[in-house]
Design an enzyme around this catalytic site. Structure first.
Site, PDB file in Angstrom:
ATOM      1  N   ASP A  32       0.821  -1.222   0.000  1.00  0.00           N
ATOM      2  CA  ASP A  32       0.000   0.000   0.000  1.00  0.00           C
ATOM      3  C   ASP A  32       0.855   1.273   0.000  1.00  0.00           C
ATOM      4  OD1 ASP A  32      -2.093  -1.888   0.477  1.00  0.00           O
ATOM      5  OD2 ASP A  32      -1.836  -1.656   2.641  1.00  0.00           O
ATOM      6  N   GLU A 239     -11.585   0.049  -2.766  1.00  0.00           N
ATOM      7  CA  GLU A 239     -10.714   0.586  -1.708  1.00  0.00           C
ATOM      8  C   GLU A 239      -9.534   1.293  -2.374  1.00  0.00           C
ATOM      9  OE1 GLU A 239      -9.471  -2.869   0.549  1.00  0.00           O
ATOM     10  OE2 GLU A 239      -8.244  -3.645  -1.079  1.00  0.00           O
TER      11      GLU A 239
END
Ligand code: FUB
Length: 338
Positions: A32, A239
């Site tokens: 991420d 997301e």
């Protein structure tokens, strides 16, 4: 027969796709990646994946991360420095577990680390921590940002000096539990023929420690101007929100989750609406796909992750590759393997 077997093995080896980029670090698992240029260097704010005994479930319990490490490099392709533990779960008074995808921002001599974690009730909230250095260590506020919920904060500084937080994630990210504006543990996912759940935006207060407005929906429209449906799961938001601005246009990019694309949609305001434009990054090895897009010395880069080192979805490694905007403003789709 053995010669035939050998030939088939050689052809399988030839077909195996080669990654276009190598992991930025190999001594820890990272995911991420939110990248920023601070003080003339590239700083990467990733999740720090770890091995865990927690069983896999549909809500991502296996992503049981307990701290953040910040990475930096002087230039793309340069030596990568791991600055050690920048924030530890045990030093976040309100959080119980799962330090998920963070982001960072700078304002008036202070660096801000924004991060999701589950609170004592198991509800995802978004916290903030501050430091005088981009590499930390960061000190967490006593409470999460009031009115925050769900996961994956991405903080964008607009050209007029305003800061906005984009956030949200369905499934394990719990966005479906906030449909009414209040937390409902039984909140269900949308059905295929219903409108897809939308990511959120909130303008930040001048000290970047609270929302200066109630979170609003970010509309993502198809080419006909209609909101995407849950059944459009190869395009709808799941997301990993990110915002970048290119030639005056706002580019909202995100993961489609269960179809594993990083997609993007463009608009004329930080609040949208945004029109779906296409794919930034095709599916990578591993279930999750999560990225950031940043300009470094006039070139644009995509930071992303896959599972090249471990082969396991919960043990990822961050990477970077160049990203190109076409003259008409569209983004050239990247495949992480060739
Ligand atoms: O790293 C944990 C979660 O996995 C992130 O918050 C999601 O975006 C997905 O990458």
């Amino acid at each position: 027969a053995s010669a035939l077997f050998l030939l088939s093995q050689i052809s399988i080896a030839q077909q195996k796709k080669q990654p276009i980029s190598q992991p930025l670090v190999k001594h820890i698992y990272t995911a991420d990646p939110s990248a920023h240029v601070f003080e003339g260097k590239i700083y990467i704010y990733p999740s720090h994946d770890i091995e865990t005994n927690v069983s896999r479930d549909a809500d991502g319990a296996k992503f049981d991360m307990k701290d953040f490490h910040i990475l930096s490099m002087d230039k793309i392709g340069g030596k990568v420095t791991d600055h050690g533990v920048a924030l530890d779960l045990k030093d976040v008074p309100w959080a119980s577990k799962q330090l998920w995808a963070p982001d960072a921002a700078y304002k008036n001599g202070t660096y801000y680390l924004f991060f999701p974690a589950k609170d004592q009730e198991g509800i995802f909230r978004i916290g903030v921590a501050t430091s005088k250095k981009p590499s930390g260590p960061f000190k967490a506020e006593k409470k999460p940002i009031e009115g925050s919920f769900s996961i994956d904060p991405a903080v964008f500084k607009d050209s007029d000096g305003s800061y906005y937080m984009y956030f949200g994630g369905i499934w394990g990210g719990q966005l479906q539990r906030w449909k009414t504006g209040k937390y409902d543990a039984n909140g269900a996912l949308q059905k295929a023929n219903e409108k897809a759940l939308l990511p959120k935006i909130a303008k930040l207060s001048p000290d970047l420690k609270s929302f200066s407005e109630s979170p609003k929906d970010i509309q993502i429209l198809d080419e006909q101007g209609n909101l995407l449906l849950e059944g459009n799961n190869d395009k709808r938001f799941f997301e990993a929100a990110w915002m970048h601005k290119f030639r005056g246009k706002y580019y909202f990019s995100y993961s489609t989750g269960d179809t594993h694309f990083i997609s993007y949609a463009t608009g004329d305001s930080p609040y949208g609406p945004f029109t779906y434009k296409g794919v930034v990054l095709n599916p990578v090895e591993g279930w999750t796909n999560h990225h950031s897009i940043v300009e470094v010395k006039g070139k644009w880069y995509l930071f992303y992750h896959d599972v090249q080192i471990s082969g396991q979805t919960h043990l990822r490694n961050v990477k970077v590759t160049e990203l190109h905007h076409n003259p008409d403003g569209t983004i050239q789709t990247i495949s992480a393997y060739k």
